[in-house]
Design a protein around this motif. Structure first.
Motif, PDB file in Angstrom:
ATOM      1  N   VAL A   1       0.655  -1.120  -0.123  1.00 10.92           N
ATOM      2  CA  VAL A   1       0.087  -0.028  -0.113  1.00 10.92           C
ATOM      3  C   VAL A   1       0.907   1.127   0.017  1.00 10.92           C
ATOM      4  O   VAL A   1       1.664   1.360   0.993  1.00 10.92           O
ATOM      5  N   PRO A   2       0.948   1.996  -0.953  1.00 14.90           N
ATOM      6  CA  PRO A   2       1.602   3.247  -1.239  1.00 14.90           C
ATOM      7  C   PRO A   2       1.426   4.174   0.128  1.00 14.90           C
ATOM      8  O   PRO A   2       0.562   4.549   0.497  1.00 14.90           O
ATOM      9  N   GLY A   3       2.622   4.344   0.594  1.00 21.55           N
ATOM     10  CA  GLY A   3       2.644   5.589   1.802  1.00 21.55           C
ATOM     11  C   GLY A   3       2.415   4.791   3.086  1.00 21.55           C
ATOM     12  O   GLY A   3       2.213   5.411   3.943  1.00 21.55           O
ATOM     13  N   THR A   4       2.250   3.452   2.997  1.00 23.64           N
ATOM     14  CA  THR A   4       1.990   2.771   4.349  1.00 23.64           C
ATOM     15  C   THR A   4       2.931   1.586   4.349  1.00 23.64           C
ATOM     16  O   THR A   4       3.375   1.049   5.556  1.00 23.64           O
ATOM     17  N   GLY A   5       3.249   0.733   3.385  1.00 22.65           N
ATOM     18  CA  GLY A   5       4.163  -0.155   3.248  1.00 22.65           C
ATOM     19  C   GLY A   5       3.402  -1.548   2.943  1.00 22.65           C
ATOM     20  O   GLY A   5       2.499  -1.617   2.197  1.00 22.65           O
ATOM     21  N   LEU A   6       4.071  -2.384   3.728  1.00 26.51           N
ATOM     22  CA  LEU A   6       3.257  -3.981   3.709  1.00 26.51           C
ATOM     23  C   LEU A   6       2.283  -4.236   4.587  1.00 26.51           C
ATOM     24  O   LEU A   6       2.248  -4.046   5.664  1.00 26.51           O
ATOM     25  N   VAL A   7       0.980  -4.528   4.291  1.00 26.97           N
ATOM     26  CA  VAL A   7      -0.288  -4.810   4.980  1.00 26.97           C
ATOM     27  C   VAL A   7      -0.715  -6.384   4.604  1.00 26.97           C
ATOM     28  O   VAL A   7      -0.350  -6.865   3.696  1.00 26.97           O
ATOM     29  N   ALA A   8      -0.583  -7.003   5.873  1.00 25.76           N
ATOM     30  CA  ALA A   8      -0.655  -8.412   6.011  1.00 25.76           C
ATOM     31  C   ALA A   8      -1.806  -8.799   5.172  1.00 25.76           C
ATOM     32  O   ALA A   8      -3.007  -8.153   5.102  1.00 25.76           O
ATOM     33  N   ASP A   9      -1.683  -9.982   4.279  1.00 29.35           N
ATOM     34  CA  ASP A   9      -2.594 -10.681   3.500  1.00 29.35           C
ATOM     35  C   ASP A   9      -3.221 -11.955   4.478  1.00 29.35           C
ATOM     36  O   ASP A   9      -4.239 -12.325   4.626  1.00 29.35           O
ATOM     37  N   HIS A  10      -2.432 -12.839   4.426  1.00 30.83           N
ATOM     38  CA  HIS A  10      -2.431 -14.047   5.144  1.00 30.83           C
ATOM     39  C   HIS A  10      -1.150 -14.600   5.372  1.00 30.83           C
ATOM     40  O   HIS A  10       0.074 -14.124   4.937  1.00 30.83           O
TER      41      HIS A  10
END
Length: 352
Positions: A181-190
Motif C-alpha cells: 500500500v503506497p505510503g503505508t508499506g506492507l499490509v498483511a494478507d495471510h
C-alpha cells in the motif's frame, strides 16, 4: 581484458572482516559466453553486503549491511564500478536479504536478527525514501514452547507474480503474504504455517504460480499453491537424494531455465541437489546430489545451461555444465577465486 559489458556482469555479495570474511565490498564477475567467469575486482567498498538486488530498469544496486543493520543503494559507474546513491538507511538487526519490486516502486529487507520486515519506497532515480516496518510475526507454534518464546527471524522476500510479496520467517516456521500500500508499506494478507522446527529460508516461484521453499534446519522442500488467492501447503519432501547429514543446513533454492528442475545448495555436506519438478509443478523429487566444488555453498545461480555456485568459506565460485535432459551438473567447467562470496546477482545490462 574482456569488457564485462560485452557478455554480462554478475555482482557478488560478500562478507568483509566485520562479518568474518575476506572481501572489501561488492565484487564483480565478468560472465563469458562459454559459461566461464572472470574476477574483475571490487566494485565498491562496503561493510558485509551479504545480499544484493538490482533495480529492474535503472543501473542501481541495493545491498544489506548485515553487521551494520542498514541498507544501501549504489549507482553503476564505468564498466563495473559502483558509487553510493544517497545515505545508508537504517534496518533491523542482521539484515540479511533485500529484494526489489518488479515495477521499481520499493525494496524490501528481511532482518534475521530481530525478525523485522522493512519496506523502503523508491524515487524516480532509484533512491530510497520512506521506510515502513511491517507488522511483527506471531509464532503459530507458540503452544509447543510454553514459557520459551522463539525469536522471529525474517530471512527472505519474494515478489510474487500477482504483485504481492511473500516472506519467510525462519524462527517462526511461517510464510507471510503481504500487499503493498503506497505510503503505508506492507499490509498483511495471510500466512502459511509450515511444520514446527523446519526453518524456511529461501523461496522461488514456479511458472505455474506455485512457490517452492527450502528449509534451512530440516533440509526439506515445500510446495505451496495459491487457491483463490490463498496459499496452502500441498507438498513436503527431502531436499536431497541422500538425506540430511549431521551439521547440514540448506541455503538457496533456484529453478533451471525452463522450470523442469530445481537446485538446492546444502552447507556442511557441500552439495548441490538436483530435484525434478513433477506432477504439474506440485512435487519436487531429488534426482542426484553433486559435490558443489567448494566449502559452504551459500548461494547459486542458473544462467542458461550453466550453474554458478558461490562458496563463502573457500573463496571461489564454481561453474558447472547442466545436462539438458537430466538437469544434473555433469562437469565443472570453471573455478574462479572470489573473496567470501555470499550472493550472485546478474547486473542490469548497461544502456547501449
Amino acid at each position: 581484458m574482456t569488457s564485462p559489458a560485452q557478455y554480462g556482469l554478475i555482482w557478488t555479495g560478500t562478507y568483509t572482516p566485520d562479518g568474518g570474511g575476506r572481501a572489501d565490498g561488492i565484487g564483480a564477475l565478468a560472465a563469458h559466453k562459454d559459461g566461464s567467469l572472470g574476477w574483475l575486482g571490487t566494485a565498491v567498498k562496503a561493510d558485509s553486503p551479504s545480499f544484493l538486488a538490482v533495480h529492474p530498469t535503472l543501473p542501481v544496486v541495493y545491498a544489506v549491511g548485515e553487521q551494520r543493520g542498514m541498507v544501501r543503494a549504489f549507482r553503476r559507474t564505468g564498466d563495473f564500478g559502483l558509487e553510493p546513491l544517497g545515505d545508508p538507511q537504517p534496518a533491523g538487526e542482521a539484515a540479511c536479504h533485500v529484494a526489489v519490486d518488479p515495477l521499481g516502486r520499493f525494496i524490501t529487507a528481511a532482518c534475521w536478527g530481530d525478525g523485522q520486515v522493512l519496506l523502503y519506497e523508491l524515487d524516480g532515480d532509484g533512491g530510497m525514501t520512506g521506510c515502513f516496518p511491517a507488522a511483527p510475526s506471531v509464532d503459530p507454534h507458540a503452544s509447543l514452547t510454553p514459557g520459551e518464546p522463539r525469536q522471529s527471524r525474517a530471512h527472505a522476500s519474494l515478489m510474487l507474480a500477482d504483485g504481492r510479496v511473500m516472506t519467510t520467517d525462519l524462527g517462526h516456521d511461517t510464510l507471510r503474504v503481504w500487499n503493498y500500500v503506497p505510503g503505508t508499506g506492507l499490509v498483511a494478507d495471510h500466512q502459511v504455517a509450515l511444520p514446527f522446527g523446519n526453518g524456511p529460508r529461501h523461496l522461488v516461484q514456479h511458472q505455474n504460480g506455485n512457490v517452492f521453499v527450502v528449509s534451512e534446519y530440516s533440509v526439506e522442500v515445500f510446495v505451496v499453491r495459491p487457491d483463490a488467492g490463498t496459499f496452502e501447503l500441498i507438498f513436503r519432501g527431502p531436499a536431497t537424494f541422500g538425506g540430511k547429514a549431521p551439521g547440514d543446513s540448506a541455503a538457496e533454492i533456484c529453478l533451471g531455465h525452463d522450470g523442469r528442475f530445481a537446485y538446492v545448495g546444502v552447507r556442511g555436506s557441500n552439495i548441490i541437489s538436483t530435484l525434478e519438478v513433477v506432477s504439474g509443478g506440485t512435487e519436487l523429487v531429488p534426482v542426484k546430489d553433486t559435490p558443489s566444488g567448494g566449502n559452504w555453498p551459500r548461494h547459486h545461480l542458473v544462467r542458461g545451461t550453466c550453474l554458478h555456485v558461490a562458496h563463502e568459506r573457500s573463496d571461489n565460485v564454481a561453474t558447472f555444465a547442466l545436462d539438458d535432459v537430466t538437469g544434473i551438473p555433469t562437469r565443472m567447467i570453471d573455478d574462479v577465486q572470489t573473496p567470501s562470496p555470499t550472493a550472485l546477482v546478474p547486473a542490469l545490462a548497461p544502456a547501449s
